[in-house]
Design a protein around this motif. Structure first.
Motif, short mmCIF file in Angstrom:
data_model
loop_
_atom_site.label_atom_id
_atom_site.label_comp_id
_atom_site.label_asym_id
_atom_site.label_seq_id
_atom_site.Cartn_x
_atom_site.Cartn_y
_atom_site.Cartn_z
N TYR A 1 34.18 -29.96 -52.57
CA TYR A 1 34.68 -30.11 -53.88
C TYR A 1 34.70 -31.68 -54.38
CZ TYR A 1 39.41 -31.04 -51.94
OH TYR A 1 40.10 -31.35 -51.30
N SER A 2 34.94 -31.96 -55.46
CA SER A 2 35.12 -33.34 -55.88
C SER A 2 36.58 -33.68 -56.39
CB SER A 2 34.18 -33.83 -56.91
OG SER A 2 34.20 -33.19 -58.33
N PHE A 3 36.91 -34.97 -56.20
CA PHE A 3 38.21 -35.26 -56.79
C PHE A 3 38.46 -34.87 -58.33
CE2 PHE A 3 41.31 -38.39 -58.31
CZ PHE A 3 42.26 -38.26 -57.23
N SER A 4 37.54 -35.34 -58.89
CA SER A 4 37.71 -35.07 -60.42
C SER A 4 37.74 -33.87 -60.73
CB SER A 4 36.37 -35.62 -61.09
OG SER A 4 35.19 -35.12 -60.68
N GLU A 5 37.07 -32.78 -60.09
CA GLU A 5 37.55 -31.30 -60.27
C GLU A 5 38.87 -30.78 -59.97
OE1 GLU A 5 33.26 -29.19 -59.71
OE2 GLU A 5 34.10 -30.37 -57.65
N LEU A 6 39.52 -31.70 -58.88
CA LEU A 6 40.64 -31.34 -58.51
C LEU A 6 41.89 -31.96 -59.36
CD1 LEU A 6 42.50 -30.01 -56.23
CD2 LEU A 6 42.78 -32.39 -55.41
N ILE A 7 41.68 -33.51 -59.69
CA ILE A 7 42.44 -33.96 -60.57
C ILE A 7 41.59 -34.85 -61.39
CG2 ILE A 7 44.20 -35.89 -60.82
CD1 ILE A 7 45.22 -33.56 -59.46
N GLU B 1 41.27 -41.59 -59.43
CA GLU B 1 40.05 -41.52 -58.47
C GLU B 1 39.58 -43.19 -58.06
OE1 GLU B 1 35.44 -39.64 -58.90
OE2 GLU B 1 36.97 -39.34 -60.66
N LYS B 2 39.68 -44.22 -58.83
CA LYS B 2 39.00 -45.28 -58.20
C LYS B 2 40.11 -45.69 -57.15
CE LYS B 2 37.60 -46.85 -62.77
NZ LYS B 2 37.94 -47.79 -64.09
N CYS C 1 42.72 -38.24 -46.56
CA CYS C 1 42.92 -37.02 -47.54
C CYS C 1 43.77 -36.05 -46.49
CB CYS C 1 41.40 -36.35 -48.03
SG CYS C 1 42.02 -34.74 -48.56
N ILE C 2 44.67 -35.74 -46.48
CA ILE C 2 45.49 -34.92 -45.63
C ILE C 2 45.73 -33.38 -46.33
CG2 ILE C 2 47.74 -34.37 -44.38
CD1 ILE C 2 47.94 -37.44 -44.56
N LEU C 3 45.45 -32.43 -45.74
CA LEU C 3 45.47 -31.05 -46.00
C LEU C 3 46.67 -30.40 -45.15
CD1 LEU C 3 41.93 -29.71 -46.63
CD2 LEU C 3 43.36 -30.59 -48.25
N ASN D 1 34.80 -39.64 -49.41
CA ASN D 1 33.86 -39.57 -50.28
C ASN D 1 34.51 -38.77 -51.34
OD1 ASN D 1 31.89 -39.61 -52.40
ND2 ASN D 1 30.13 -39.11 -50.99
N LEU D 2 34.90 -39.21 -52.40
CA LEU D 2 35.65 -38.56 -53.33
C LEU D 2 34.89 -37.40 -54.26
CD1 LEU D 2 38.31 -41.11 -54.90
CD2 LEU D 2 38.56 -39.18 -53.30
N GLN D 3 33.39 -37.69 -54.15
CA GLN D 3 32.63 -36.68 -54.74
C GLN D 3 32.09 -35.60 -53.82
OE1 GLN D 3 32.14 -37.32 -57.95
NE2 GLN D 3 33.32 -39.11 -57.59
N ASN D 4 32.63 -35.66 -52.65
CA ASN D 4 32.03 -34.71 -51.64
C ASN D 4 33.42 -34.35 -50.54
OD1 ASN D 4 30.06 -32.94 -50.29
ND2 ASN D 4 29.74 -34.41 -48.80
#
Length: 295
Positions: free
Chosen positions: A135-141, A147-148, A155-157, A123-126
């Motif tokens: 954190y959210s995707f929009s805060e990162l990028i 985002e779409k 997601c790989i860290l 979930n890109l918002q969470n």
């Protein structure tokens, strides 16, 4: 104490953390947190320490570092005597046979050495930084078009410790876009810090690019700087064809993180890594080894 899963030995290991006492004090005490906010997280501090690591004086630091963390220098292209300063050693190149690349086009490899955590159906918002911190995707990028593309994807860290090989590579053949740079702070990316600093990845200096992979569609590469990482160096040529395992760049001194985003139904992560990630443990991996396969 940080427990990491060793997939080769199928057991857990306790990570040797460079400056562990210092990190615990810095991110846990009132005085330490004050110093962190006033000075340590700032670019100036990392720049000054970076200058020291580039000086000839810092060469003396190499021998103790190698001894304290049992680093096998036989795997380096240079001998320990040939390194000009500590940063020269820190960004050391390894002999190719030490990091063999899995050439199977359907196999997804780790872009670097480190400790990996994977999240699927994201979930890109969470997005998860560490348990309890999101954190959210929009805060990162801050890019709506990207985002779409990655909602419900993977997601790989990949967390790199100061003791790790600090060059990062392409996971497949393809073409990579130019790099976008985002200014930010220089917090540590160690779990000690991740448990204390909310939305740390979104606060730190970072760079991102889109890799048009031959076999895994478009992959978003994000490199996150950290304390004393004065520079993220990109060595690839944008918009030129690269081969699987080819170097993308390297981090100068400090721990760092690479974040990869993949689209939905593109990648199946290996079961052992998924299991450990669900249990809250990182899995130790090496650059070039298989961590998943194509759907």
């Amino acid at each position: 104490m940080i427990k990491v899963y060793n997939r080769k030995n199928k057991c857990y290991e306790i990570e040797d953390v460079a400056g562990e006492k210092y990190l615990n004090w810095l991110y846990s005490s009132t005085v330490g947190m004050s110093l962190l906010e006033l000075l340590i997280k700032r670019k100036l501090f990392s720049k000054i320490y970076g200058m020291f690591c580039e000086s000839k004086i810092s060469k003396k630091k190499i021998y103790n570092f190698v001894k304290d963390f049992n680093i096998d220098t036989k795997n380096c292209k240079k001998s320990i005597e040939e390194f000009e300063n500590f940063n020269d050693f820190f960004v050391r190149e390894l002999t190719p046979e030490i990091r063999p690349i899995d050439k199977n086009k359907n196999h997804f490899i780790s872009p670097g050495d480190g400790r990996i955590t994977v999240y699927t159906n994201i979930n890109l918002q969470n997005l998860v930084q560490i348990k309890g911190f999101n954190y959210s995707f929009s805060e990162l990028i801050n890019n709506k078009d990207l985002e779409k593309q990655y909602n419900k994807g993977t997601c790989i860290l990949l967390r790199l410790c100061p003791t790790d090989y600090h060059r990062f590579h392409f996971i497949d053949s393809g073409i990579c876009s130019s790099t976008n740079k985002v200014k930010g702070n220089y917090y540590s990316v160690n779990p000690i810090a991740l448990k204390k600093i909310n939305k740390l990845f979104c606060q730190n200096k970072r760079e991102w690019s889109v890799f048009h992979s031959s076999n895994f569609s478009d992959i978003l590469y994000v490199e996150v700087g950290a304390t004393c990482v004065g520079s993220i160096i990109q060595t690839y040529k944008p918009n030129n064809k690269v081969e699987k395992g080819e170097e993308k760049g390297f981090f100068k001194f400090g721990g760092s993180t690479i974040i990869l985003f993949l689209k939905n139904n593109v990648l199946k992560i290996d079961k052992d890594i998924l299991k450990q990630s669900s249990l809250g443990f990182e899995t130790k991996v090496l650059m070039g080894e298989k961590i998943g396969e194509k759907y």
